[in-house]
Design a protein around this motif. Structure first.
Motif, PDB file in Angstrom:
ATOM      1  N   GLU A  58      -4.644  -6.288   2.640  1.00 32.76           N
ATOM      2  CA  GLU A  58      -4.591  -5.002   2.870  1.00 32.76           C
ATOM      3  C   GLU A  58      -3.111  -4.261   2.871  1.00 32.76           C
ATOM      4  OE1 GLU A  58      -5.287  -6.101   7.055  1.00 32.76           O
ATOM      5  OE2 GLU A  58      -5.600  -7.027   5.363  1.00 32.76           O
ATOM      6  N   SER A  59      -2.115  -5.146   3.009  1.00 36.01           N
ATOM      7  CA  SER A  59      -0.599  -4.868   3.031  1.00 36.01           C
ATOM      8  C   SER A  59      -0.026  -4.497   1.952  1.00 36.01           C
ATOM      9  CB  SER A  59       0.267  -6.121   3.855  1.00 36.01           C
ATOM     10  OG  SER A  59       0.135  -7.189   3.124  1.00 36.01           O
ATOM     11  N   LEU A  60      -0.942  -5.015   0.670  1.00 34.82           N
ATOM     12  CA  LEU A  60      -0.121  -4.842  -0.519  1.00 34.82           C
ATOM     13  C   LEU A  60       0.360  -3.502  -1.225  1.00 34.82           C
ATOM     14  CD1 LEU A  60       0.469  -6.675  -3.174  1.00 34.82           C
ATOM     15  CD2 LEU A  60      -1.878  -6.339  -4.069  1.00 34.82           C
ATOM     16  N   HIS A  61      -0.444  -2.589  -0.828  1.00 31.56           N
ATOM     17  CA  HIS A  61      -0.038  -1.175  -1.276  1.00 31.56           C
ATOM     18  C   HIS A  61       1.186  -1.040  -0.615  1.00 31.56           C
ATOM     19  CE1 HIS A  61      -1.504   3.237  -1.938  1.00 31.56           C
ATOM     20  NE2 HIS A  61      -0.221   2.895  -2.374  1.00 31.56           N
ATOM     21  N   GLN A  62       1.569  -1.266   0.657  1.00 32.25           N
ATOM     22  CA  GLN A  62       2.773  -0.894   1.235  1.00 32.25           C
ATOM     23  C   GLN A  62       3.940  -1.809   0.982  1.00 32.25           C
ATOM     24  OE1 GLN A  62       4.346   1.404   2.658  1.00 32.25           O
ATOM     25  NE2 GLN A  62       4.587   1.209   4.922  1.00 32.25           N
ATOM     26  N   VAL A  63       3.538  -2.884   0.660  1.00 29.17           N
ATOM     27  CA  VAL A  63       4.410  -3.967   0.127  1.00 29.17           C
ATOM     28  C   VAL A  63       5.003  -3.691  -1.176  1.00 29.17           C
ATOM     29  CG1 VAL A  63       4.903  -6.440  -0.779  1.00 29.17           C
ATOM     30  CG2 VAL A  63       3.585  -5.950   1.364  1.00 29.17           C
ATOM     31  N   THR A  64       3.965  -3.012  -1.977  1.00 27.31           N
ATOM     32  CA  THR A  64       4.570  -2.799  -3.391  1.00 27.31           C
ATOM     33  C   THR A  64       5.548  -1.706  -3.227  1.00 27.31           C
ATOM     34  OG1 THR A  64       2.369  -3.091  -4.268  1.00 27.31           O
ATOM     35  CG2 THR A  64       3.775  -1.912  -5.473  1.00 27.31           C
TER      36      THR A  64
END
Length: 490
Positions: free
Chosen positions: A171-177
């Motif tokens: 679920e962190s992928l959006h913010q990591v991007t």
């Protein structure tokens, strides 16, 4: 020399010399009676307050929010329903993971917090320069932040910990991007957007609720740095963003942001393709277009960094009528954790510090604690009370219930439908005659000095529990009364 120019102790006593300690002879030892020296050293030992766990490195400024498009159809918040209305604000920008000594230009999320000093109290919008975050459940927050801080053995930042957490929490992928895109290295605080990130609620005069997201679009244009430019800048200036903000305002180049909102009605939330309160996701702009409502401008620098920036305290739980929370799980947890952190960091009366103090009257029953300015004087420090001049509840500000399907979130009257008299009456009736007499006399004795109004009100309760109970207490108090008149109104 005028008195106003004399150096004094903290208690106001003029000081003749603050450069030379009091000693026994020119080369002799110091004397304990040099209270001025002791005060100087002890104050120095206590100059620092605990560092923020996150958002430790920050910059701040004062300014105004000007409403350009009133939205009474969505909210009853007074500062949002009168076109052209100006509201004083204080904004604080920050890095998130770094300590107070971190460099401003590091790759990181940036904090974007705004305190609105409205006529109905303060409203804090505590967001970031990103519209989403790494987690959707608050249980993960402390563990996530641990990965952004220092390794428990080496005390160094640890890439393995960060990526270990992210790889186990997709679920962190959006913010990591976002963080590893150009947006993760804004050129300055002036050249980045701000977001409330969470979903909030608006409630209008008709007690209708809608959901809302807040956007602050920089009017200076979005500008970012490359990784190489960031590294070079850190090498020559670790305070680059603070320097830029302070001196831009000092030159009269006031930074500003266009404030916009997205609105979702409750029925839309029920059919949204995913959880509309999920902090890891955005609302598509094509479905929920941005509505411009005002302009935020920063136009005054603080006079003292510690007093006004370091001691500034923000919390998502600071609302005004017409604005409220949502079922966002992370927001719900932040409503508790942020004010708890401020009370630990600054003290229970941090609201009384000038930068945090509302510009409207403040009336409540919370008293005392470290550094209190003594709100309330001799008036009651409890509620409910019989003092006609004491603050009263304002039921007209109650929010409508939040329907969760099979249950509604509301403030339920704990007395509604409850029998508060039968069990007390049953207990009275099993007392012996002697215990009844002693109980009535003990109550009468404890009512010494109590006003007649309160005595009569309390007698009502005794009579409703048991007629004999009320009569014996009335007799012990020396009051002649017709008990039947108390039985009709419970």
């Amino acid at each position: 020399m005028t008195d106003s120019k004399k150096i004094t102790s903290k208690s106001g006593c003029p000081i003749a010399d603050i450069q030379n300690s009091l000693t026994a002879g020119e080369r002799g030892p110091l004397l304990m009676q040099d209270f001025q020296l002791l005060e100087e050293m002890q104050s120095f030992n206590r100059e620092r307050i605990p560092e923020r766990v996150v958002h430790a490195k920050g910059s701040g400024a004062y300014g105004t929010f000007t409403l350009t498009r009133p939205i009474p159809e969505y909210t009853k918040a007074k500062f949002l329903i009168e076109e052209g209305k100006k509201t004083d604000v204080f904004a604080r920008f920050s890095t998130v993971a770094g300590e107070k000594g971190a460099a401003d230009a590091e790759r990181d999320v940036r904090g974007f917090a705004v305190k609105f000093y409205t006529e109905e109290g303060n409203w804090d919008l505590v967001g970031n320069n990103t519209p989403v975050f790494f987690i959707r459940d608050p249980y993960k927050f402390a563990n996530f932040i641990h990965t952004q801080k220092r390794h428990p053995q080496t005390n160094l930042r640890n890439n393995n910990s960060q990526w270990d957490f992210w790889s186990l929490n997709p679920e962190s992928l959006h913010q990591v991007t976002i963080v590893f895109s150009d947006r993760g290295l804004p050129a300055s605080y002036r050249h980045m957007n701000g977001y409330g990130s969470h979903t909030y609620s608006f409630i209008n005069q008709d007690n209708q609720r809608v959901w809302c997201k807040f956007h602050f679009k920089t009017r200076q244009g979005n500008k970012s740095m490359t990784s190489e430019e960031s590294a070079n800048l850190i090498g020559v200036d670790r305070e680059s963003h603070q320097r830029d903000l302070f001196y831009a305002i000092d030159r009269g180049e006031y930074p500003s942001w266009t404030v916009k909102i997205q609105i979702m009605i409750e029925t839309q939330a029920q059919t949204f393709p995913h959880n509309p309160f999920d902090l890891t996701k955005v609302w598509p702009h094509q479905d929920y277009p941005l509505l411009e409502i005002g302009v935020l401008e920063l136009n005054r620098n603080p006079e003292n960094y510690f007093a006004e920036v370091e001691q500034s305290a923000f919390s998502p739980s600071v609302f005004v009528p017409g604005i409220g929370p949502s079922p966002d799980k992370v927001l719900q947890a932040r409503l508790m954790s942020y004010p708890d952190a401020q009370r630990y960091r600054i003290g229970t009366n941090y609201h009384q510090l000038p930068v945090n103090k509302p510009q409207c009257p403040v009336m409540h029953y919370q008293r005392d604690g470290a550094m209190s300015n003594g709100h309330g004087g001799s008036s009651p420090n409890y509620y409910p009370n019989s003092d006609e001049n004491a603050p009263k509840e304002a039921p007209e500000y109650a929010e409508p219930p939040l329907n969760l399907g099979n249950v509604a979130v509301d403030r339920y009257d704990s007395r509604e439908g409850n029998d508060d008299y039968s069990q007390a009456g049953n207990l009275w009736r099993i007392f012996s005659d002697g215990e009844k007499e002693r109980t009535a006399k003990a109550i009468a004795s404890a009512m010494t000095g109590v006003t007649e109004e309160i005595k009569m009100r309390q007698l009502c309760h005794f009579f409703r529990a048991d007629m004999e109970y009320g009569q014996k207490v009335a007799t012990a108090l020396g009051i002649t009364i017709d008990a039947t008149k108390f039985l009709s109104d419970k």
